[in-house]
Design an enzyme around this catalytic site. Sequence first.
Site, short mmCIF file in Angstrom:
data_model
loop_
_atom_site.label_atom_id
_atom_site.label_comp_id
_atom_site.label_asym_id
_atom_site.label_seq_id
_atom_site.Cartn_x
_atom_site.Cartn_y
_atom_site.Cartn_z
N ASP A 445 32.64 2.63 45.23
CA ASP A 445 33.33 1.84 44.21
C ASP A 445 34.84 1.97 44.45
O ASP A 445 35.35 3.08 44.63
CB ASP A 445 32.98 2.33 42.81
CG ASP A 445 33.62 1.47 41.73
OD1 ASP A 445 33.04 0.43 41.39
OD2 ASP A 445 34.70 1.84 41.24
N LEU A 446 35.54 0.84 44.47
CA LEU A 446 36.98 0.86 44.73
C LEU A 446 37.74 1.30 43.49
O LEU A 446 37.50 0.78 42.39
CB LEU A 446 37.46 -0.52 45.19
CG LEU A 446 36.80 -1.09 46.45
CD1 LEU A 446 37.42 -2.42 46.81
CD2 LEU A 446 36.92 -0.11 47.61
N ASP A 488 33.35 -4.93 43.01
CA ASP A 488 34.05 -4.08 43.98
C ASP A 488 33.17 -2.89 44.36
O ASP A 488 33.67 -1.81 44.64
CB ASP A 488 35.39 -3.61 43.41
CG ASP A 488 35.24 -2.80 42.12
OD1 ASP A 488 34.15 -2.86 41.52
OD2 ASP A 488 36.19 -2.11 41.73
#
Length: 833
Positions: A445-446, A488
């Site tokens: 996960d960004l 994302d």
Amino acid sequence: MDRKLPLLLITSDPKNRVQLSNRIRSLQLFDIHTVENSRSAIEKLKNNNFHFIISDIDIGDVDGWCLSSLIRSDIYVCDRKIPIVLLTDTHSERIAEATAKAFGINAVLTKSETSKVNEILADAFSLSLPISSKMTALNVMADKSLASEIELLIDSKFETFTVPNAKDGLAILRQQNIDFLIVDNALPDNTASELIKAVHQELPEIPCVVIVPRNDIEVAEYYMIHGASDFIYRPLNPSRVLNICERAARRNDFMISNNQFAQKVSQLEQSERKFRDLFDEHTTLLENLSSVVIELDKDGKIKFLNKTWRSLTGFSIERCIGKNLLEFIEVDELGAVRFTAKINSMLKLNQTSSTEEVKIRTAYNYDLWVEIKLHKIIKNGVTSGLSATVDNIHDRKKAEEKLSHLALHDTLTGLYNRYYFDTQLSRLTLLASRGDDSHCLLYIDLDHFKVINDTEGHQTGDMVLREVSQILSQRLRQSDILCRVGGDEFVILLSSTTMENAKTIGNNICKQISDTHFQFSNNTYKISASIGLSEIDGHSTAPEYLRQADIALYVAKNKGRNQIHCFAEDDVESTMQFDNMKWVHRLQDAVINDNLILHFQPVWDLEENKVAYFEALVRLQHGDTLTYPNEFIPALERAEDISFLDHQVINQALKSLSSNPELHRVAINLSAHAFSDERLAPLIESKLKKYNVDGHRIIFELTESASLTNVSGTRRMIETISALGCEFSIDDFGTGFSTFAYLKELPAHSVKIDGSFVKDMNNNSVDKTLVSAIAEVATALGKTSVAEFVENADIFDELLKMGVRYAQGYYIGRPLQLDDVKDFQFAHNKKAT
């Protein structure tokens, strides 16, 4: 004399023109206009309202079929439903009938049948000559929704009837003229199979398409062997249904026509000249078909090809005659093996028809996808060869390949999507359970990606996601699988990889992403990635491995982001995160099953000696056990799902207010997250309207610490909701004693003194001083004060002396179930201790 009806006769044959004109004039009904070609006919049609048209097929640049299509498109002066008769040197009855339906022709006559023209004209004049623009289709299916869907998809080409069972379907086929049959394999008691067999035996000229489960090749082959013309997979692919139905009907038209042709040839075998004339005339019809028509001998060698073969493949017809059809099938295709087996089976065994999709070689240096329909030719009870039609399906197959790609890939990044990830995770789970190597799952996960999306826009955010996907792709081996599963969020499946190696890969990914600078205009952005790692060891299920990686991901974020965390059953952080998620699930389950319960604790008005309002206190009912807020609220806050609880409590409280007048006023606690929840104010407004509750009956309580984290946001929230008539109270006041100055900043109506000061105030002078000070400051600022944890009469009396307006605690009353609120009574005993 009565005005005659204008009739247009289009023919380049002078003899035929004179003969037809004389016949038609004998009726004394029509004013005949004659032209020799389509160009002249079109000019006439632009300016004259004809009531009848008779035309040759070969009339110049636009043939008779195409001219009929133009007329039916309603672009000329005449009515588009005008009767049209086409003349041909000869024709196959089935081809003529089917083609007439396709082009909206009323009748097709050979030139030897022109004596019938006056009979047709008379029928047209009496309005009894129909335009057969659609074929009739019979649906036999019990599923009404499926029948409706089929009817809608083929409506443009077929007039459709539907019956729910095989018995009714066979009865209609025996009694009515039906062109086409669609049967659902799911009919009960195997009646679909019996119906197909019966139709194949009794009415073989009726083409039939069967609806079968997706990818069930065995069922499809069974029906094709027993007489079906084609099949449709279920669930339906709308883009293919009409194409398959129309193609099946048209191809069957040809095969029946071929049989009719064979019968005519058999009748004319004694006269070679008549046979040759008839053969040439039918060949002309075959040359006008868009499909390739092939005849094979009993060895599979080509005996006949129509001219469409040359335009499709580029190969000369003369050079292809005598060659085996298999020489033109792409040998690198697995389909070639199956196709060879089908031809051999039809020539040597009992199979009478088959349909295959294969690639054929062309003279243009590329392969072409085609559909080949094969039918056995039997003469005198012996297989003499095969007839076949070949249709170009290259565009369709390419479209299917593209759709297949889209079904498995993310359109933004080109990576595999969530659906593909689920299938591959299940595959690796199965392999691991069989004792294969263990595998690993990285859930990525960004961090801070929302900042770029919010400041630079989603288009820029998409550019970042594409660049990140390139970074991740560079870290993979050929056997690894990278997927984008959310906005994302990415996952990587590392096959045959240990946890230690997977952790190293994850650390490298974190470093590479954090080292990358994203430049937009004059701004430079940096992001990082948090990664959760789980091991696919074969001891659990695919969803469980994903859940473990998800838990590990949240732990990585909670530990500061830009790092990888490995899930382990004995890991305290993973266990805590798992507990948080369980509480979220229990809350959702409680809402679904109506197990979210509110109790109501009375708040006493010290001046007026009555209940001022009740505070709503939430509990979760889990089996026979009540769970209190201190057990689940911290977990919900850590899981960032507390807003869901806020919304549910507000809904329950207002619902209770609407139907229980004894709850004259209620206080509702809001979480710290409420002040960043943009949905809260609209929700409150909608629920007040839904339950018809006056906003003045609601007091919202917010903790002092929550209000201080965002004073301006808290003020805006209070002002917005106060406009609805609601009041606000600052809960647990005094725990951050330096906040006296903020009381004048917040438009709250009351202050609830923290119970930790109240419960021991008669034994602790400092606590007593703090309670008194808070009450005085509140009064000075025009706010009332509320004391909680009032446990005995002495504290009650002391609060009364201090000027505290409201009191709440076990001395006054414990939290009550809703049914007990109406019976609540409180009598202050000054001697009580």
